[in-house]
Design an enzyme around this catalytic site. Structure first.
Site, PDB file in Angstrom:
ATOM      1  N   VAL A  27      -6.171   1.292  13.031  1.00  0.00           N
ATOM      2  CA  VAL A  27      -7.590   1.352  13.386  1.00  0.00           C
ATOM      3  C   VAL A  27      -8.039   0.029  14.000  1.00  0.00           C
ATOM      4  CG1 VAL A  27      -8.021   2.956  11.491  1.00  0.00           C
ATOM      5  CG2 VAL A  27      -8.402   0.511  11.146  1.00  0.00           C
TER       6      VAL A  27
ATOM      7  N   HIS B  81     -10.873  -6.422  10.917  1.00  0.00           N
ATOM      8  CA  HIS B  81     -10.015  -7.486  11.455  1.00  0.00           C
ATOM      9  C   HIS B  81     -10.104  -7.541  12.982  1.00  0.00           C
ATOM     10  CE1 HIS B  81      -8.236  -8.963   7.827  1.00  0.00           C
ATOM     11  NE2 HIS B  81      -7.757  -7.783   7.482  1.00  0.00           N
TER      12      HIS B  81
ATOM     13  N   GLU C 223      -2.733 -12.574   8.443  1.00  0.00           N
ATOM     14  CA  GLU C 223      -2.539 -13.097   7.094  1.00  0.00           C
ATOM     15  C   GLU C 223      -1.104 -13.487   6.762  1.00  0.00           C
ATOM     16  OE1 GLU C 223      -4.281 -10.454   4.276  1.00  0.00           O
ATOM     17  OE2 GLU C 223      -6.283 -10.579   5.164  1.00  0.00           O
TER      18      GLU C 223
ATOM     19  N   GLU D  30       0.830  -1.204   0.000  1.00  0.00           N
ATOM     20  CA  GLU D  30       0.000   0.000   0.000  1.00  0.00           C
ATOM     21  C   GLU D  30       0.868   1.260   0.000  1.00  0.00           C
ATOM     22  OE1 GLU D  30      -3.306   0.440  -0.078  1.00  0.00           O
ATOM     23  OE2 GLU D  30      -3.776  -1.697  -0.207  1.00  0.00           O
TER      24      GLU D  30
ATOM     25  N   HIS E 248      -1.717  -7.130  10.888  1.00  0.00           N
ATOM     26  CA  HIS E 248      -2.404  -7.563   9.665  1.00  0.00           C
ATOM     27  C   HIS E 248      -1.606  -8.633   8.943  1.00  0.00           C
ATOM     28  CE1 HIS E 248      -3.855  -7.533   5.513  1.00  0.00           C
ATOM     29  NE2 HIS E 248      -4.990  -7.051   5.992  1.00  0.00           N
TER      30      HIS E 248
END
Length: 359
Positions: free
Chosen positions: A303, A307, A275, A187, A244
């Protein structure tokens, strides 16, 4: 006369035989003509049956697809109706009249309204307070989240390209991009790549560093996480942070954060990812080496979004909470993104300052 009579009788007999033969032969000929017609009719019937079967076979997948689409739509409607807080309390920061200098705070985003306001919104406010001469604007990189929020709450958040369009339309000359991403993963690098194609639209452009960039960043984030959860650190509780995870090489930040925490003496702290690695199985194996009775779960994400609420704290059988409860632990989920921690927000402000200083 007798000869003529015999001749005539012979001719009549011959004619009669020919006529009878001709009449008799008409039936086989008719059969010969009817046979192909019957065969053709049978072939047409078979073809019609095959076409009907094919149509049925084609219709079945279409019906299945229609049913699946209906189920997905129902799931989306259910998902869109969950309660995440009042969207009107959050500032989407998509206003015009920006001026010539802009700080564009760029995040992955979340559709959880309260968490968005308390994390991303709080980071934006901290940066705005530190740079009163700059216009602070927002961009999200997840179009799915942008569309979700707009459909559910009628709130429009710019994606990165739209935010750049807005900046150009407002004749911004100096653009400082501040990513809130934890690492330089996919990202973050997408932002860098897109900005490279748009840089000529501005006189000055600079992109800040992600949260975990330098060794000092790792230590300060580890200290901030420990301070925020110190009340749980009683020797009988494992404090587990859910990251994440990514397929990018930058996934190594999680293992490094574990090393830093252990090195700082935070022996009851563990890092896992949804993941990638370390996995939940890795975390369970590690905490089983000690006699913990409780496990605190908190996201190591900016945040507390999908998830955190579902994969971490949900009641489904594959959530971290449920799995750890199945291992015999009392589980305490804490739905708090790292953006809520003031010490973390201060690091973002310092990264913004370093970016501005580099102009």
């Amino acid at each position: 006369m007798k000869r003529k009579l015999v001749f005539l009788l012979a001719m009549v007999l011959i004619f009669t035989m020919v006529f009878v033969a001709g009449c008799g032969s008409s039936k086989p000929e008719e059969k010969k003509e009817e046979a192909p017609a019957e065969e053709a009719a049978e072939e047409e019937t078979e073809e019609a049956a095959e076409e009907a079967e094919e149509a049925t076979e084609e219709a079945e997948p279409a019906e299945e697809e229609a049913e699946e689409a209906e189920e997905e739509e129902e799931e989306e409607e259910e998902e869109e109706n969950y309660e995440t807080g009042d969207a009107s309390l959050d500032n989407p920061r998509n206003q015009d009249e920006i001026g010539e200098i802009e700080l564009l705070v760029t995040s992955f985003g979340t559709s959880y309204n309260d968490s968005r306001r308390l994390t991303i919104g709080a980071i934006e406010e901290a940066i705005e307070a530190a740079f009163p001469d700059y216009s602070v604007r927002r961009a999200f990189t997840s179009q799915i989240i942008i569309d979700h929020v707009e459909k559910r709450d009628a709130v429009k958040i710019d994606n990165f390209g739209e935010a750049l369009d807005r900046a150009e339309a407002n004749e911004v000359k100096t653009l400082v991009v501040i990513p809130t991403h934890l690492m330089d993963g996919f990202e973050y690098n997408d932002i860098v790549d897109e900005m490279a194609t748009r840089a000529e639209g501005f006189e000055k452009v600079v992109i800040g560093k992600p949260l975990l960039d330098s060794d000092d960043d790792f230590q300060r984030v580890a200290e901030a996480l420990h301070e925020d959860t110190a009340s749980y650190d009683d020797g009988e509780t494992a404090i587990v942070f859910m990251g994440h995870g990514t397929e990018a090489a930058s996934n190594s930040v999680y293992a490094k954060m574990q090393e830093v925490m252990t090195g700082l003496g935070y022996e009851n702290y563990y890092i896992g990812t949804v993941e990638a690695a370390p996995t939940l199985d890795d975390v369970i194996a590690a905490i089983k080496e000690k006699d913990y009775k409780k496990v605190v779960l908190q996201p190591m994400m900016v945040v507390a979004g999908d998830h955190a609420n579902n994969d971490m704290a949900g009641d489904e059988e594959d959530s971290w909470k449920t799995i750890l409860e199945g291992e015999g632990y009392e589980v305490i989920p804490v739905l708090k993104g790292v953006g809520e921690i003031e010490a973390i927000r201060n690091i973002y402000v310092e990264h913004a300052q370093a970016a501005v200083d580099s102009l």
